[in-house]
Design a protein around this motif. Structure first.
Motif, PDB file in Angstrom:
ATOM      1  N   ALA A  31      36.659  60.328  35.500  1.00  0.00           N
ATOM      2  CA  ALA A  31      36.920  60.359  36.950  1.00  0.00           C
ATOM      3  C   ALA A  31      35.770  59.729  37.726  1.00  0.00           C
ATOM      4  CB  ALA A  31      37.141  61.805  37.411  1.00  0.00           C
ATOM      5  N   THR A  32      34.533  60.016  37.302  1.00  0.00           N
ATOM      6  CA  THR A  32      33.366  59.421  37.969  1.00  0.00           C
ATOM      7  C   THR A  32      33.345  57.911  37.785  1.00  0.00           C
ATOM      8  OG1 THR A  32      32.038  61.440  37.747  1.00  0.00           O
ATOM      9  CG2 THR A  32      30.844  59.376  38.045  1.00  0.00           C
ATOM     10  N   LYS A  33      33.610  57.463  36.580  1.00  0.00           N
ATOM     11  CA  LYS A  33      33.632  56.020  36.314  1.00  0.00           C
ATOM     12  C   LYS A  33      34.679  55.325  37.179  1.00  0.00           C
ATOM     13  CE  LYS A  33      32.365  56.435  31.421  1.00  0.00           C
ATOM     14  NZ  LYS A  33      32.861  56.203  30.044  1.00  0.00           N
ATOM     15  N   GLN A  34      35.865  55.881  37.183  1.00  0.00           N
ATOM     16  CA  GLN A  34      36.949  55.253  37.939  1.00  0.00           C
ATOM     17  C   GLN A  34      36.620  55.191  39.420  1.00  0.00           C
ATOM     18  OE1 GLN A  34      40.722  56.956  36.909  1.00  0.00           O
ATOM     19  NE2 GLN A  34      41.882  55.235  37.748  1.00  0.00           N
ATOM     20  N   SER A  35      36.033  56.261  39.952  1.00  0.00           N
ATOM     21  CA  SER A  35      35.655  56.297  41.364  1.00  0.00           C
ATOM     22  C   SER A  35      34.609  55.244  41.690  1.00  0.00           C
ATOM     23  CB  SER A  35      35.127  57.695  41.716  1.00  0.00           C
ATOM     24  OG  SER A  35      34.546  57.708  42.999  1.00  0.00           O
ATOM     25  N   ILE A  36      33.600  55.122  40.824  1.00  0.00           N
ATOM     26  CA  ILE A  36      32.527  54.152  41.083  1.00  0.00           C
ATOM     27  C   ILE A  36      33.063  52.727  41.046  1.00  0.00           C
ATOM     28  CG2 ILE A  36      30.413  53.144  40.116  1.00  0.00           C
ATOM     29  CD1 ILE A  36      29.573  55.979  39.346  1.00  0.00           C
ATOM     30  N   ILE A  37      33.845  52.402  40.027  1.00  0.00           N
ATOM     31  CA  ILE A  37      34.391  51.044  39.914  1.00  0.00           C
ATOM     32  C   ILE A  37      35.255  50.722  41.139  1.00  0.00           C
ATOM     33  CG2 ILE A  37      35.910  49.534  38.582  1.00  0.00           C
ATOM     34  CD1 ILE A  37      34.996  51.103  36.067  1.00  0.00           C
ATOM     35  N   GLN A  38      36.059  51.685  41.545  1.00  0.00           N
ATOM     36  CA  GLN A  38      36.938  51.465  42.700  1.00  0.00           C
ATOM     37  C   GLN A  38      36.142  51.256  43.975  1.00  0.00           C
ATOM     38  OE1 GLN A  38      39.621  54.721  43.567  1.00  0.00           O
ATOM     39  NE2 GLN A  38      41.054  53.361  44.594  1.00  0.00           N
ATOM     40  N   LEU A  59      28.019  61.003  40.108  1.00  0.00           N
ATOM     41  CA  LEU A  59      27.259  60.466  38.983  1.00  0.00           C
ATOM     42  C   LEU A  59      26.037  61.328  38.689  1.00  0.00           C
ATOM     43  CD1 LEU A  59      26.436  56.865  38.024  1.00  0.00           C
ATOM     44  CD2 LEU A  59      24.519  58.400  38.441  1.00  0.00           C
ATOM     45  N   LEU A  60      25.300  61.714  39.726  1.00  0.00           N
ATOM     46  CA  LEU A  60      24.111  62.536  39.513  1.00  0.00           C
ATOM     47  C   LEU A  60      24.474  63.908  38.942  1.00  0.00           C
ATOM     48  CD1 LEU A  60      21.991  61.698  42.696  1.00  0.00           C
ATOM     49  CD2 LEU A  60      21.542  60.990  40.334  1.00  0.00           C
ATOM     50  N   GLU A  61      25.598  64.459  39.382  1.00  0.00           N
ATOM     51  CA  GLU A  61      26.042  65.741  38.831  1.00  0.00           C
ATOM     52  C   GLU A  61      26.332  65.612  37.337  1.00  0.00           C
ATOM     53  OE1 GLU A  61      29.639  69.021  39.458  1.00  0.00           O
ATOM     54  OE2 GLU A  61      29.352  67.408  40.926  1.00  0.00           O
ATOM     55  N   ASP A  62      27.021  64.540  36.943  1.00  0.00           N
ATOM     56  CA  ASP A  62      27.306  64.305  35.519  1.00  0.00           C
ATOM     57  C   ASP A  62      26.021  64.116  34.734  1.00  0.00           C
ATOM     58  OD1 ASP A  62      29.968  64.439  36.144  1.00  0.00           O
ATOM     59  OD2 ASP A  62      30.403  62.305  35.798  1.00  0.00           O
ATOM     60  N   VAL A  63      25.111  63.320  35.265  1.00  0.00           N
ATOM     61  CA  VAL A  63      23.863  63.019  34.558  1.00  0.00           C
ATOM     62  C   VAL A  63      23.037  64.289  34.365  1.00  0.00           C
ATOM     63  CG1 VAL A  63      21.630  61.852  34.765  1.00  0.00           C
ATOM     64  CG2 VAL A  63      23.738  60.592  35.231  1.00  0.00           C
ATOM     65  N   MET A  64      22.918  65.099  35.395  1.00  0.00           N
ATOM     66  CA  MET A  64      22.099  66.308  35.284  1.00  0.00           C
ATOM     67  C   MET A  64      22.731  67.349  34.368  1.00  0.00           C
ATOM     68  SD  MET A  64      20.234  66.709  38.985  1.00  0.00           S
ATOM     69  CE  MET A  64      21.638  66.374  40.039  1.00  0.00           C
ATOM     70  N   SER A  65      24.056  67.278  34.206  1.00  0.00           N
ATOM     71  CA  SER A  65      24.742  68.179  33.276  1.00  0.00           C
ATOM     72  C   SER A  65      24.587  67.728  31.830  1.00  0.00           C
ATOM     73  CB  SER A  65      26.239  68.260  33.618  1.00  0.00           C
ATOM     74  OG  SER A  65      26.433  68.793  34.907  1.00  0.00           O
ATOM     75  N   ILE A 104      30.979  47.454  36.452  1.00  0.00           N
ATOM     76  CA  ILE A 104      30.431  48.249  35.345  1.00  0.00           C
ATOM     77  C   ILE A 104      28.931  48.014  35.234  1.00  0.00           C
ATOM     78  CG2 ILE A 104      30.414  48.501  32.831  1.00  0.00           C
ATOM     79  CD1 ILE A 104      33.402  48.350  32.844  1.00  0.00           C
ATOM     80  N   HIS A 105      28.493  46.773  35.504  1.00  0.00           N
ATOM     81  CA  HIS A 105      27.050  46.499  35.530  1.00  0.00           C
ATOM     82  C   HIS A 105      26.355  47.380  36.570  1.00  0.00           C
ATOM     83  CE1 HIS A 105      23.210  44.437  35.684  1.00  0.00           C
ATOM     84  NE2 HIS A 105      23.394  44.180  36.963  1.00  0.00           N
ATOM     85  N   ALA A 106      26.904  47.447  37.772  1.00  0.00           N
ATOM     86  CA  ALA A 106      26.317  48.275  38.828  1.00  0.00           C
ATOM     87  C   ALA A 106      26.283  49.744  38.402  1.00  0.00           C
ATOM     88  CB  ALA A 106      27.103  48.109  40.123  1.00  0.00           C
ATOM     89  N   MET A 107      27.371  50.215  37.793  1.00  0.00           N
ATOM     90  CA  MET A 107      27.435  51.602  37.334  1.00  0.00           C
ATOM     91  C   MET A 107      26.399  51.880  36.247  1.00  0.00           C
ATOM     92  SD  MET A 107      30.753  53.625  35.813  1.00  0.00           S
ATOM     93  CE  MET A 107      30.894  52.571  34.354  1.00  0.00           C
TER      94      MET A 107
END
Length: 344
Positions: A69-76, A103-109, A129-132
């Motif tokens: 979900a995070t990936k899809q949101s960022i790409i969009q 993204l930060l929530e996922d990373v910290m988890s 994807i590069h930006a992500m």
């Protein structure tokens, strides 16, 4: 799952990871059975490597830090921002901020994981994807360097938007000598007027191609003149571009080769302290990669060790379909065995 070259993918195999289009929608879902037409289409749109399901490695996960979900949101949201800039319209900074917070929530988890950049690139989604990936790598480095949440959010936002100045430009346009036309200046000018963004976010876009030796762009800054955020983003940007070059003719390095190349840039292009943090948190032999060991055995990387990115666990399978002999070598324990090569 196994990570293999698209040239070795066969019709009837099952896709291991979802592939996203350039606007964040699902192009092909994980689990779909690949046909000749699908494989041909993926090849045509720029896919070079794929994750494929394999019964012998069905327990092998890519250990993604980010949720789908995070990936899809960022790409969009990155697609929307770039498209808005191309058409001269405004774009929603609040949605960018929400994506950064996710993204930060996922990373910290998942901060005990090594970072593995495993998303499948196409010609359309490559920029986003590069930006992500730059955002992900930068955020993990920032956490390891003790930045507080506000600093992490500034760093992550700057990392995600570092190339926004490229919108509407070709790579050839960006080489034109006039420095004010360089994408770093263009990005700075676009970001500095966003009231929801701090000026430091704009300076990440401006400074991420500076070099610590003073030979970077656009201003030739040196050492401490370059903000820490920009030094972090520069390392992340360099790594992702070494393993996924923008230009088709450029040589694509494997993760361990890219890390070696970056260490050679220490105190020239990249900051030494940032590189130390980078090398502690990136997986140089990602899960699913086929490798040849110094014992001349071949196997697949199945697990990682935090703090020992060069010493993963490798599964070796011998025999035929009627009887397989399976063993695992933990290279953290087998100290005399080394990975000699990564196979496709």
């Amino acid at each position: 799952m196994r990570y293999i070259s698209i040239d070795n993918v066969e019709p009837g195999q099952f896709l291991g990871k979802t592939i996203y289009s350039g606007n964040g929608t699902v192009l092909l879902s994980a689990g779909v059975q690949l046909t000749v037409y699908m494989i041909s289409t993926l090849n045509r749109i720029g896919v070079t490597m794929l994750y494929i399901q394999d019964p012998l490695f069905e327990d092998v996960d890519t250990d993604d830090m980010l949720s789908e979900a995070t990936k899809q949101s960022i790409i969009q949201e990155m697609s929307n921002a770039f498209e808005a800039m191309r058409s001269g319209k405004d774009w929603n900074t609040h949605l960018i901020g929400s994506s950064v917070e996710s993204l930060l929530e996922d990373v910290m988890s998942n901060k005990e994981m090594l970072v593995q950049l495993t998303d499948i690139r196409t010609n359309d989604n490559n920029q986003y994807i590069h930006a992500m990936n730059v955002c992900l790598l930068s955020s993990v480095m920032g956490i390891n360097m003790g930045l507080n949440y506000q600093q992490l959010k500034e760093l992550a936002t700057g990392a995600l938007m570092h190339d926004i100045g490229k919108s509407g430009m070709s790579e050839e346009d960006d080489i034109v000598p006039g420095l004010k036309s360089h994408h770093t200046w263009r990005g700075f000018e676009k970001l500095k007027n966003k009231r929801d963004f701090s000026l430091l976010i704009a300076h990440v876009a401006l400074q991420h191609h500076e070099r610590v030796d003073g030979f970077g762009l656009p201003r030739g800054l040196t050492g401490d003149e370059i903000h820490l955020y920009a030094k972090i983003v520069s390392a992340a940007d360099t790594y992702d571009r070494l393993i996924h070059p923008l230009l088709p003719a450029a040589k694509r390095l494997l993760p361990h080769e890219a890390c070696e190349e970056m260490m050679a840039m220490s105190e020239k292009q990249l900051d030494y302290e940032v590189l130390i943090q980078f090398n502690r948190m990136v997986s140089i032999y990602p899960n699913g990669a086929a490798v040849r060991l110094s014992t001349k055995e071949t196997g697949v990387v199945v697990r990682q060790h935090r703090g020992l990115p060069g010493r993963p666990v490798v599964r070796i399978v011998r025999g035929e379909s009627s009887h397989f002999d399976v063993k695992e070598l933990d290279l953290a324990q087998e100290t005399t065995v080394f990975i000699e090569a990564v196979l496709s």
